[in-house]
Design an enzyme around this catalytic site. Sequence first.
Site, PDB file in Angstrom:
ATOM      1  CG  HIS A  43       4.687  -8.237  -2.350  1.00  0.00           C
ATOM      2  ND1 HIS A  43       3.173  -7.633  -2.242  1.00  0.00           N
ATOM      3  CD2 HIS A  43       5.828  -8.130  -1.456  1.00  0.00           C
ATOM      4  CE1 HIS A  43       3.850  -6.540  -1.595  1.00  0.00           C
ATOM      5  NE2 HIS A  43       5.261  -6.562  -1.070  1.00  0.00           N
ATOM      6  CG  ASN A  44       7.486  -8.407  -5.037  1.00  0.00           C
ATOM      7  OD1 ASN A  44       6.714  -8.674  -6.605  1.00  0.00           O
ATOM      8  ND2 ASN A  44       7.445  -7.382  -4.881  1.00  0.00           N
ATOM      9  CB  SER A  64      11.159  -7.311  -2.207  1.00  0.00           C
ATOM     10  OG  SER A  64      10.268  -6.163  -2.870  1.00  0.00           O
ATOM     11  CG  PHE A  67      -1.974  -1.356   1.445  1.00  0.00           C
ATOM     12  CD1 PHE A  67      -3.409  -0.987   0.212  1.00  0.00           C
ATOM     13  CD2 PHE A  67      -1.656  -2.248   1.584  1.00  0.00           C
ATOM     14  CE1 PHE A  67      -4.014  -2.296   0.654  1.00  0.00           C
ATOM     15  CE2 PHE A  67      -2.142  -3.216   1.924  1.00  0.00           C
ATOM     16  CZ  PHE A  67      -3.746  -3.328   2.001  1.00  0.00           C
TER      17      PHE A  67
END
Length: 312
Positions: free
Chosen positions: A211-212, A230, A156
Amino acid sequence: MAIRALKLVTDIHCFSIRMVKFRSFAASNVPKPLFILRPTSSRFHSSMCQSHSNPKFEVDAKISYQEFRKWCNGGGTFNESASIDPTAVIEIGAIVHSESVIGANVYIGSGTMVGPAVRVGQSTKIGYNVVLTNCTIGDFGVIHSGACIGQDGFGFFVNEQGNMMKKPQSLKATIGNHVEIGANTCVDRGSWRDTVIGDHSKIDNLVQIGHNVVIGENCMICGQVGIAGSVTIGDYVTLGGRVAIRDHVCIASKVRLAANSCVTKNINKSGDYGGFPAIPIREWRKQVVATRRTSKLRNLDGVKSSLLSDSE
């Protein structure tokens, strides 16, 4: 005789009138059902849907519903556009959506949802109530019950008006071959690169992978580990229970982290680490010993001071 015959006819007529009245009375006192189940035609269903909501949406929903069929091997439901190997088992209650590809000897448990365009490799076993979206699953994998793979990550930003806005999460999660994912583990899909789990890696229950994240091959991740977005992890990395890794951190191959450790910066050399923040394991053990000795000395000083005050 004529009088008797006339009397018999009159009695029969009166009896028939009473029966008709009884039937009408019984029918009038039977409670009416709240609803009646009737076979619904497609025209009636379409008109009812159009009267209550968006006509275009309901027409599309009706068309997609008609494209679902019952799978012969297990009783599950699949979309006609999905490609499913005949040897695959889809248990009753499981759903395979459009354009998905299910390999040979795949087992999908009840309650599992395979989303659109998901690929599941051969001989992969999927437990109950698993959700697969925006992902690719390799061969010979095991996904235990309740796991969720491919949902949006937690990203966000604050806009000019000061409101919290969602960042686009549009990429996928890629699971390698021979990977085992524990119950209720979550693997988010990527936003700027795909989330990847390498071949032969094993993940315990209740693990969060943001995520990532890219995880190498032959890694072992124990229960309740949290990996922020990440993060890049090399091969043969072992994470003990409840290890936490902050975002955008890189961990070299052949690193082992003790339980409850917290990684706050890059780890560039292989070896054993522990503590908060995570440091080489020997240094961490020395810190633990020094802390215990210091606390014991403080306790002894307190006892001595109390004895001296009592003696005075």
